[in-house]
Motif scaffolding. Structure first.
Motif, PDB file in Angstrom:
ATOM      1  N   LEU A   2       3.546  -3.108  -0.209  1.00  0.00           N
ATOM      2  CA  LEU A   2       2.095  -2.989  -0.195  1.00  0.00           C
ATOM      3  C   LEU A   2       1.559  -4.331   0.282  1.00  0.00           C
ATOM      4  O   LEU A   2       1.756  -5.353  -0.376  1.00  0.00           O
ATOM      5  N   PRO A  27       8.514  -3.404  -3.263  1.00  0.00           N
ATOM      6  CA  PRO A  27       8.841  -2.278  -4.131  1.00  0.00           C
ATOM      7  C   PRO A  27       9.538  -2.737  -5.410  1.00  0.00           C
ATOM      8  O   PRO A  27      10.435  -3.572  -5.373  1.00  0.00           O
ATOM      9  N   LEU A  61       0.794   0.286   3.718  1.00  0.00           N
ATOM     10  CA  LEU A  61       1.437   0.942   2.587  1.00  0.00           C
ATOM     11  C   LEU A  61       2.752   1.534   3.073  1.00  0.00           C
ATOM     12  O   LEU A  61       2.761   2.418   3.926  1.00  0.00           O
ATOM     13  N   ASP A  62       3.842   0.983   2.557  1.00  0.00           N
ATOM     14  CA  ASP A  62       5.174   1.429   2.983  1.00  0.00           C
ATOM     15  C   ASP A  62       5.316   1.343   4.503  1.00  0.00           C
ATOM     16  O   ASP A  62       5.897   2.224   5.152  1.00  0.00           O
ATOM     17  N   VAL A  81      -0.542   5.745  -4.855  1.00  0.00           N
ATOM     18  CA  VAL A  81      -1.125   4.641  -5.627  1.00  0.00           C
ATOM     19  C   VAL A  81      -1.859   5.198  -6.838  1.00  0.00           C
ATOM     20  O   VAL A  81      -2.739   6.053  -6.703  1.00  0.00           O
ATOM     21  N   ARG A 159       4.150   5.440  -6.532  1.00  0.00           N
ATOM     22  CA  ARG A 159       5.122   4.389  -6.245  1.00  0.00           C
ATOM     23  C   ARG A 159       4.513   3.002  -6.425  1.00  0.00           C
ATOM     24  O   ARG A 159       5.238   2.005  -6.464  1.00  0.00           O
ATOM     25  N   TRP A 160       3.179   2.956  -6.493  1.00  0.00           N
ATOM     26  CA  TRP A 160       2.458   1.707  -6.670  1.00  0.00           C
ATOM     27  C   TRP A 160       1.410   1.911  -7.749  1.00  0.00           C
ATOM     28  O   TRP A 160       0.749   2.943  -7.785  1.00  0.00           O
ATOM     29  N   ARG A 186       7.794   1.929 -14.869  1.00  0.00           N
ATOM     30  CA  ARG A 186       8.339   1.197 -13.726  1.00  0.00           C
ATOM     31  C   ARG A 186       9.859   1.165 -13.756  1.00  0.00           C
ATOM     32  O   ARG A 186      10.509   1.258 -12.712  1.00  0.00           O
ATOM     33  N   ALA A 191       8.515   1.710  -9.486  1.00  0.00           N
ATOM     34  CA  ALA A 191       7.188   1.465  -8.922  1.00  0.00           C
ATOM     35  C   ALA A 191       6.849  -0.017  -8.921  1.00  0.00           C
ATOM     36  O   ALA A 191       7.253  -0.768  -9.807  1.00  0.00           O
ATOM     37  N   GLY A 192       6.073  -0.428  -7.928  1.00  0.00           N
ATOM     38  CA  GLY A 192       5.529  -1.779  -7.877  1.00  0.00           C
ATOM     39  C   GLY A 192       4.220  -1.833  -8.644  1.00  0.00           C
ATOM     40  O   GLY A 192       3.501  -0.830  -8.739  1.00  0.00           O
TER      41      GLY A 192
END
Length: 219
Positions: A2, A27, A61-62, A81, A159-160, A186, A191-192
């Motif tokens: 990100l 990540p 994003l990614d 997100v 994932r975020w 997480r 996930a970040g």
């Protein structure tokens, strides 16, 4: 990854509250963004969560540039997100019962068949008893409502995760409980996390690394 590159943003183009911000989150990493109240942290958090279009700059994003914001963001980016805000009463529809508040993202993305199982799993994870799920926001405490808002943020398994002063209005025990929920999620998902706040001790204990606001923006 990100990435926020050269972000300038605000609510009046003549007087942006964020100027030339750069931020990168890998990540699985947890990054604390530390800064005083009113510096623009929340605006940048909204940009990172794809909820506010910047006046200038790029969000990746990614590896893909974000071209739409809020409901106009591509679905794959939009659901990647999750976000938890500082004030749960401003973030929650007062008409919804907590059960429906948590389920709202699933219904909005057409995943209605998952509602019962997902709500049961997540409300238990965040510590919301079944007796609270039929109540509306005005019938529960700030801590209970923030637990529901965290469950809502996690229900699509993002994932975020962006936590904007998530614990600022909570007592120490509730703060510890919600941070533990985020870290458990997480660990399970990879996930970040971008955790925004002004409490240096909390951010340094919670996150892999912490950066100050003055380090990411132009003077």
């Amino acid at each position: 990854m990100l990435e926020l590159k050269d972000i300038t943003a605000g609510y009046d183009r003549r007087a942006p509250v964020v100027r030339g911000a750069h931020l990168a989150l890998r990540p699985g990493e947890s990054l604390g963004l530390l800064g005083p109240s009113g510096c623009g942290k929340s605006t940048l958090a909204r940009v990172a969560a794809l909820l506010h279009r910047p006046d200038r700059g790029t969000v990746l994003l990614d590896g893909r540039a974000v071209t739409g914001w809020r409901h106009r963001a591509p679905r794959a980016q939009r659901i990647a997100v999750g976000v938890v805000f500082q004030q749960p009463r401003l973030a929650a529809d007062p008409r919804l019962r907590l059960r429906d508040l948590v389920a709202e993202p699933l219904r909005a993305t057409g995943r209605r068949t998952e509602v019962d199982s997902a709500v049961a799993e997540l409300t238990e994870r965040v510590g919301l008893g079944a007796d609270l799920l039929g109540r509306r926001p005005h019938e529960v405490s700030d801590g209970q409502l923030q637990r529901a808002c965290l469950a809502r943020a996690l229900v699509l398994r993002p994932r975020w995760l962006v936590c904007d002063e998530m614990t600022a209005m909570l007592d120490a025990s509730t703060t510890a409980a919600l941070v533990a929920v985020v870290e458990e999620y997480r660990a399970d998902s990879g996930a970040g996390l971008l955790a925004v706040g002004h409490d240096r001790v909390l951010l340094e204990r919670w996150c892999d690394r912490t950066t100050r606001w003055s380090e990411i923006v132009k003077d």
